[in-house]
Design a protein around this motif. Structure first.
Motif, PDB file in Angstrom:
ATOM      1  N   UNK A 264     -12.037 -10.106  14.345  1.00 43.72           N
ATOM      2  CA  UNK A 264     -13.159  -9.569  14.864  1.00 43.72           C
ATOM      3  C   UNK A 264     -13.125  -9.155  16.103  1.00 43.72           C
ATOM      4  N   UNK A 265     -13.736  -8.020  16.604  1.00 43.66           N
ATOM      5  CA  UNK A 265     -13.552  -7.593  17.945  1.00 43.66           C
ATOM      6  C   UNK A 265     -14.131  -8.342  19.229  1.00 43.66           C
ATOM      7  N   UNK A 266     -13.618  -8.273  20.288  1.00 48.42           N
ATOM      8  CA  UNK A 266     -12.636  -7.332  20.573  1.00 48.42           C
ATOM      9  C   UNK A 266     -11.399  -7.831  20.461  1.00 48.42           C
ATOM     10  N   UNK A 267     -10.345  -6.974  20.222  1.00 51.32           N
ATOM     11  CA  UNK A 267      -8.914  -7.521  20.076  1.00 51.32           C
ATOM     12  C   UNK A 267      -8.077  -7.251  21.136  1.00 51.32           C
ATOM     13  N   UNK A 268      -7.234  -8.227  21.509  1.00 53.34           N
ATOM     14  CA  UNK A 268      -6.332  -8.263  22.789  1.00 53.34           C
ATOM     15  C   UNK A 268      -5.112  -8.165  22.132  1.00 53.34           C
ATOM     16  N   UNK A 269      -4.489  -7.010  22.099  1.00 47.18           N
ATOM     17  CA  UNK A 269      -3.189  -6.350  21.736  1.00 47.18           C
ATOM     18  C   UNK A 269      -2.119  -6.138  22.814  1.00 47.18           C
ATOM     19  N   UNK A 270      -0.756  -6.178  22.543  1.00 41.73           N
ATOM     20  CA  UNK A 270       0.135  -5.704  23.473  1.00 41.73           C
ATOM     21  C   UNK A 270       1.350  -4.882  23.051  1.00 41.73           C
ATOM     22  N   UNK A 271       2.227  -4.247  23.652  1.00 45.17           N
ATOM     23  CA  UNK A 271       3.298  -3.572  23.191  1.00 45.17           C
ATOM     24  C   UNK A 271       4.339  -3.301  24.144  1.00 45.17           C
ATOM     25  N   UNK A 272       5.650  -3.316  23.842  1.00 44.20           N
ATOM     26  CA  UNK A 272       6.587  -2.728  24.571  1.00 44.20           C
ATOM     27  C   UNK A 272       6.859  -1.299  24.019  1.00 44.20           C
ATOM     28  N   UNK A 273       6.287  -0.760  23.295  1.00 41.33           N
ATOM     29  CA  UNK A 273       6.661   0.328  22.562  1.00 41.33           C
ATOM     30  C   UNK A 273       6.404   1.518  23.278  1.00 41.33           C
ATOM     31  N   UNK A 274       7.179   2.411  23.404  1.00 41.81           N
ATOM     32  CA  UNK A 274       7.090   3.857  24.066  1.00 41.81           C
ATOM     33  C   UNK A 274       5.923   4.200  23.711  1.00 41.81           C
TER      34      UNK A 274
END
Length: 300
Positions: A109-119
């Motif tokens: 469900x929203x809101x989603x908390x996401x993350x990344x180290x990707x360029x």
């Protein structure tokens, strides 16, 4: 098995890493190195199917710039503002997902908390168009030192031969997730985007409450001063380190090491200091992001 699936998955990968040769622990994808066990090529390919939502919150950071600390801060801000607890046992790093976890994230469900180290240039394209990006950066000297110690104590990454060899690899971008300076320049191009907020590790160390107010406002939340102080009390680096055994298992003390500003002075030789100063001047001097890093204050 513990009650934390994320910590269990990490522990399983640590055990697998013990049987791997160092040369097999990283692989190249489009010229950039990635950890084989944490984000195999299959994970990167399947990210094309991850569609951003307007209310997604994406935390972005080059490795060892304060990502895990900021995960804790932002989770507390969101929980305080929405009066709900985000107890997800899924790592927010999208490149760690894989097909099965990705399916759960798509259905979440929203809101989603996401993350990344990707360029940013290789993230799923919709993530530059819809969601809010919180970007955390740290001065390159302390980032390098923190990355060195992280690699020294993380079995899923190759052993570090020496400080000098790691310094050379970092300066060439021959480390997992690639070049710090390429990463910084890519985000510098987006500094005028209203959906991008850049905060620095150093600013958060100096005034965590001010950073929490800034993050809350960016996310569209209105926290009372009492709420800000409550979040701040539970979000200091030391508080995060103390709770890291519950959140990150045996990797807690590796991920949360010192959290200091200026530790680079205990590691850099005069020649390495000059080399980094020259690199910063070449790549980031005169840029918006470079100004926010306040290099003269923290790296001279």
């Amino acid at each position: 098995m513990s009650s934390n699936p994320l910590a269990d998955r990490m522990q399983a990968r640590l055990e697998r890493a013990k049987a791997m040769r160092d040369e097999d622990k990283l692989y190249r994808h489009n010229g950039v190195l990635y950890p084989t066990l944490m984000c195999p090529e299959e994970h990167l390919r399947c990210l094309d199917g991850l569609e951003a939502r307007d209310d997604d919150i994406l935390l972005v950071a080059y490795p060892k710039c304060g990502f895990n600390w900021m995960v804790g801060v932002m989770k507390k801000v969101i929980a305080e503002a929405t009066q709900t607890q985000n107890e997800s046992k899924i790592s927010p790093l999208i490149e760690f997902f894989g097909p099965e976890v990705l399916k759960a994230v798509v259905e979440a469900p929203s809101p989603r908390f996401l993350g990344t180290h990707l360029h940013p240039d290789i993230m799923p394209s919709s993530f530059s168009q819809k969601n809010k990006d919180g970007v955390v950066f740290r001065n390159p000297k302390d980032t390098l030192v923190s990355y060195y110690h992280f690699c020294n104590n993380n079995p899923v990454l190759p052993s570090v031969e020496s400080w000098d060899s790691f310094f050379s690899q970092f300066m060439k971008g021959d480390v997992a997730w690639g070049s710090y300076f390429d990463y910084a320049l890519a985000w510098n191009r987006r500094m005028d985007d209203p959906n991008v907020l850049l905060v620095t590790f150093e600013a958060l160390k100096q005034d965590l409450s001010a950073g929490i107010r800034q993050i809350s406002s960016f996310l569209g939340f209105s926290l009372t001063e009492a709420q800000v102080q409550q979040v701040a009390a539970g979000s200091t680096f030391n508080a995060m380190k103390e709770s890291s055994a519950r959140s990150h298992g045996n990797m807690g003390n590796v991920i949360f090491r010192k959290g200091e500003v200026g530790d680079w002075r205990n590691h850099f030789s005069p020649e390495q200091n000059r080399e980094m100063d020259q690199a910063f001047s070449k790549h980031l001097a005169g840029t918006t992001l470079g100004a926010q890093l306040d290099y003269q204050r923290y790296c001279q």
